[in-house]
Design a protein around this motif. Structure first.
Motif, short mmCIF file in Angstrom:
data_model
loop_
_atom_site.label_atom_id
_atom_site.label_comp_id
_atom_site.label_asym_id
_atom_site.label_seq_id
_atom_site.Cartn_x
_atom_site.Cartn_y
_atom_site.Cartn_z
N ARG A 305 0.83 -1.22 0.00
CA ARG A 305 0.00 0.00 0.00
C ARG A 305 0.86 1.26 0.00
O ARG A 305 0.46 2.29 -0.51
CB ARG A 305 -0.90 -0.01 1.23
CG ARG A 305 -2.30 -0.52 0.94
CD ARG A 305 -3.26 -0.03 2.00
NE ARG A 305 -2.86 -0.59 3.29
CZ ARG A 305 -3.28 -1.76 3.73
NH1 ARG A 305 -4.10 -2.48 3.01
NH2 ARG A 305 -2.90 -2.24 4.88
N GLU A 306 2.03 1.18 0.56
CA GLU A 306 2.91 2.34 0.64
C GLU A 306 4.35 1.83 0.69
O GLU A 306 4.61 0.82 1.33
CB GLU A 306 2.57 3.11 1.92
CG GLU A 306 3.36 4.34 2.20
CD GLU A 306 2.95 4.99 3.53
OE1 GLU A 306 1.80 5.44 3.68
OE2 GLU A 306 3.82 5.04 4.44
N LEU A 307 5.24 2.50 0.01
CA LEU A 307 6.66 2.12 0.11
C LEU A 307 7.33 3.19 0.94
O LEU A 307 7.57 4.30 0.47
CB LEU A 307 7.30 2.13 -1.28
CG LEU A 307 7.38 0.83 -2.07
CD1 LEU A 307 8.15 1.07 -3.36
CD2 LEU A 307 8.02 -0.29 -1.28
N SER A 308 7.58 2.87 2.20
CA SER A 308 8.11 3.91 3.07
C SER A 308 8.86 3.29 4.24
O SER A 308 8.78 2.07 4.46
CB SER A 308 6.96 4.75 3.61
OG SER A 308 6.14 3.95 4.44
N LEU A 309 9.54 4.13 4.99
CA LEU A 309 10.20 3.65 6.21
C LEU A 309 9.15 3.12 7.18
O LEU A 309 9.34 2.12 7.85
CB LEU A 309 10.95 4.80 6.88
CG LEU A 309 12.08 5.45 6.09
CD1 LEU A 309 12.60 6.68 6.83
CD2 LEU A 309 13.22 4.45 5.89
N ARG A 310 8.02 3.81 7.18
CA ARG A 310 6.94 3.41 8.09
C ARG A 310 6.49 1.98 7.77
O ARG A 310 6.29 1.16 8.67
CB ARG A 310 5.78 4.39 7.94
CG ARG A 310 4.80 4.32 9.07
CD ARG A 310 3.72 5.37 8.92
NE ARG A 310 4.16 6.69 9.29
CZ ARG A 310 3.95 7.78 8.56
NH1 ARG A 310 3.30 7.68 7.41
NH2 ARG A 310 4.37 8.95 8.97
N GLU A 327 5.35 -13.35 6.34
CA GLU A 327 5.10 -12.96 4.95
C GLU A 327 3.60 -12.98 4.65
O GLU A 327 3.07 -12.05 4.02
CB GLU A 327 5.85 -13.89 4.00
CG GLU A 327 7.33 -13.65 4.03
CD GLU A 327 8.09 -14.40 2.95
OE1 GLU A 327 7.79 -14.20 1.76
OE2 GLU A 327 8.98 -15.17 3.31
N ALA A 328 2.94 -14.06 5.13
CA ALA A 328 1.49 -14.16 4.90
C ALA A 328 0.77 -13.01 5.63
O ALA A 328 -0.16 -12.39 5.09
CB ALA A 328 0.98 -15.50 5.40
N MET A 329 1.25 -12.71 6.84
CA MET A 329 0.62 -11.62 7.60
C MET A 329 0.81 -10.29 6.87
O MET A 329 -0.10 -9.47 6.78
CB MET A 329 1.25 -11.48 9.00
CG MET A 329 1.31 -12.74 9.80
SD MET A 329 -0.06 -13.03 10.88
CE MET A 329 -0.06 -11.72 12.00
N ALA A 330 2.02 -10.10 6.35
CA ALA A 330 2.30 -8.84 5.65
C ALA A 330 1.45 -8.74 4.38
O ALA A 330 0.96 -7.66 4.05
CB ALA A 330 3.79 -8.75 5.31
N LYS A 331 1.27 -9.87 3.72
CA LYS A 331 0.45 -9.85 2.50
C LYS A 331 -0.97 -9.43 2.85
O LYS A 331 -1.60 -8.65 2.13
CB LYS A 331 0.44 -11.23 1.84
CG LYS A 331 1.69 -11.40 0.99
CD LYS A 331 1.67 -12.64 0.14
CE LYS A 331 2.96 -12.63 -0.68
NZ LYS A 331 3.59 -13.92 -0.86
N THR A 333 -2.04 -7.77 5.61
CA THR A 333 -2.27 -6.48 6.28
C THR A 333 -1.61 -5.28 5.58
O THR A 333 -2.01 -4.14 5.81
CB THR A 333 -1.77 -6.51 7.74
OG1 THR A 333 -0.38 -6.81 7.73
CG2 THR A 333 -2.49 -7.56 8.56
N CYS A 334 -0.60 -5.53 4.75
CA CYS A 334 0.13 -4.38 4.19
C CYS A 334 -0.05 -4.20 2.68
O CYS A 334 0.49 -3.26 2.10
CB CYS A 334 1.63 -4.51 4.47
SG CYS A 334 2.02 -4.69 6.21
N MET A 335 -0.75 -5.15 2.05
CA MET A 335 -0.85 -5.03 0.60
C MET A 335 -2.24 -4.58 0.17
O MET A 335 -3.21 -4.76 0.89
CB MET A 335 -0.48 -6.36 -0.05
CG MET A 335 0.98 -6.66 0.15
SD MET A 335 1.54 -8.04 -0.80
CE MET A 335 3.16 -8.28 -0.10
N LYS A 336 -2.28 -4.03 -1.02
CA LYS A 336 -3.55 -3.55 -1.55
C LYS A 336 -4.49 -4.74 -1.73
O LYS A 336 -4.02 -5.82 -2.06
CB LYS A 336 -3.33 -2.88 -2.91
CG LYS A 336 -2.50 -1.64 -2.85
CD LYS A 336 -2.15 -1.19 -4.26
CE LYS A 336 -0.87 -0.40 -4.29
NZ LYS A 336 -0.18 -0.38 -5.54
N SER A 337 -5.79 -4.55 -1.55
CA SER A 337 -6.70 -5.68 -1.69
C SER A 337 -6.68 -6.16 -3.14
O SER A 337 -6.55 -5.36 -4.06
CB SER A 337 -8.10 -5.31 -1.23
OG SER A 337 -8.49 -4.17 -1.92
N GLY A 338 -6.78 -7.46 -3.30
CA GLY A 338 -6.77 -8.04 -4.65
C GLY A 338 -5.38 -8.38 -5.13
O GLY A 338 -5.21 -8.89 -6.23
#
Ligand SMILES: Nc1ncnc2c1ncn2[C@@H]1O[C@H](COP(=O)(O)OP(=O)(O)OP(=O)(O)O)[C@@H](O)[C@H]1O
Ligand SMILES: [Mg+2]
Length: 339
Positions: A305-310, A327-331, A333-338
């Motif tokens: 969703r965002e490429l940042s230090l955060r 990795e699965a958790m990051a996918k 919670t941190c990635m765009k839906s779809g």
């Protein structure tokens, strides 16, 4: 070479330099005979690496490569730069933010606008300097004259804050308070405060009980400094009305664009902070883990969703807490839906 600078007022071997653009070699330093910056003088003086004497960092500003017309020993567009060169360029812009924040705290700069994408370290860099300054003042038992205002401010709220920080030496940081730009009254207050002219009179034109109750006058001279941090890229705004206003603001003060516009730049900013060991310091993730996380971000840069230090820190927290499943958790919670 790490960018281009316009020297407003300087000299090299008794020759005056006024509003000339040079490739930057090394930014402002203080030597035994005063301040100077090192630039590539090939196009102008037939010599690379020359030291141009300038009084303070306010005597030059970073400019776009397109403003330079002269010869360069090693001219590169961003995308032709090696990763190392680009990282040095990015680091230099943040150093510049650091230097300019210090200059605002010293009263050398009255107004600074900083633009950059979310989560890359704008607030962190400015706050770090402000906290240092506050610490010194607390030790000296003086009321801190610096404050960071975040989020939103009404027009009268902004007027009150400007009044509170109107003394010489005071610094008001407006961090992500973009609402100001979309409100005519606030915008005019900001214009008044950022004006580079000597006399910066700020007026509140309406009758206000709030001001009366708090003993705040309806007009005052602003002698402090303002630092405005925003995600908005002033030169790329489409709305013509807002564009005019932003141009007016830009012409009044220093404008530092951190230029982290591409995905590559954002990944390189993450690598730069990781290289310094500062990114995962608090999480206690070592260099191997660091590399794994950054590779994961690089491989999924279009999906995050965002490429940042955060975002790097968020993924680092998952890596730390869920070593088998991060990795699965990051996918999720941190990635765009779809994706
Ligand atoms: N130099 C640094 N060293 C270590 N961590 C950093 C550094 N700069 C920023 N960070 C961390 O990165 C995260 C994002 O930084 P920050 O909040 O300053 O971003 P920002 O550019 O102000 O973003 P936004 O525009 O969304 O406000 C924070 O958690 C901060 O602690
Ligand atoms: Mg911020």
């Amino acid at each position: 070479m790490t960018g281009f600078v316009k020297i407003k007022n300087g000299s090299y071997r008794n020759q005056t330099i006024t509003n000339e653009v040079f490739p930057l070699v090394k930014q402002f330093q203080l030597g035994s005979k005063g301040g100077f910056i090192t630039v590539d003088g090939t196009g102008r003086f037939g010599k690379d690496k020359i030291r141009v004497t300038i009084a303070s960092p306010t005597e030059y500003e970073l400019v776009d490569a397109t403003e330079y017309t002269g010869e360069v020993a090693t001219q590169n567009e961003h995308n032709e730069q090696s990763d190392e060169e680009r990282i040095a360029d990015i680091a230099m812009r943040f150093e510049m933010l650091d230097t300019m924040t210090k200059a605002a705290l010293n009263g050398d700069i009255r107004a600074l606008i900083v633009s950059g994408p979310p989560g890359v370290g704008k607030s962190f860099t400015v706050e770090h300097q402000i906290e240092r300054a506050n610490l010194f003042q607390q030790v000296a038992n003086v009321k801190p004259k610096h404050e960071v205002v975040k989020g939103s401010a009404s027009a009268i709220g902004l007027y009150k804050k400007l009044y509170e920080y109107s003394d010489e030496g005071s610094v008001l940081v407006l961090d992500d308070v973009d609402s100001i730009l979309f409100d005519e009254v606030s915008l005019n207050l900001l214009k008044g405060a950022l004006d580079s002219g000597k006399n910066r009179k700020i007026n509140w034109l309406l009758e206000s009980r709030i001001l009366k109750n708090e003993d705040i006058p309806n007009s005052f001279n602003f002698k402090g400094a303002v630092i405005f941090l925003t995600n908005l890229k002033f030169d790329q705004v489409k709305s013509s009305k807002l564009k005019d206003h932003l141009e007016a603001l830009q012409s009044r003060c220093h404008y530092l664009d951190l230029t982290l516009d591409t995905q590559r730049d954002k990944i390189l900013r993450i690598k730069q902070i990781a290289k310094d060991g500062a990114l995962f310091e608090d999480l206690g993730i070592g260099s191997i883990g660091q590399e794994i996380i950054i590779d994961f971000m690089d491989a999924n840069k279009n999906k995050l969703r965002e490429l940042s230090l955060r975002m790097a820190i968020k993924i680092g927290q998952l890596y730390k807490s869920f070593p088998n499943n991060w990795e699965a958790m990051a996918k999720t919670t941190c990635m765009k839906s779809g994706s």
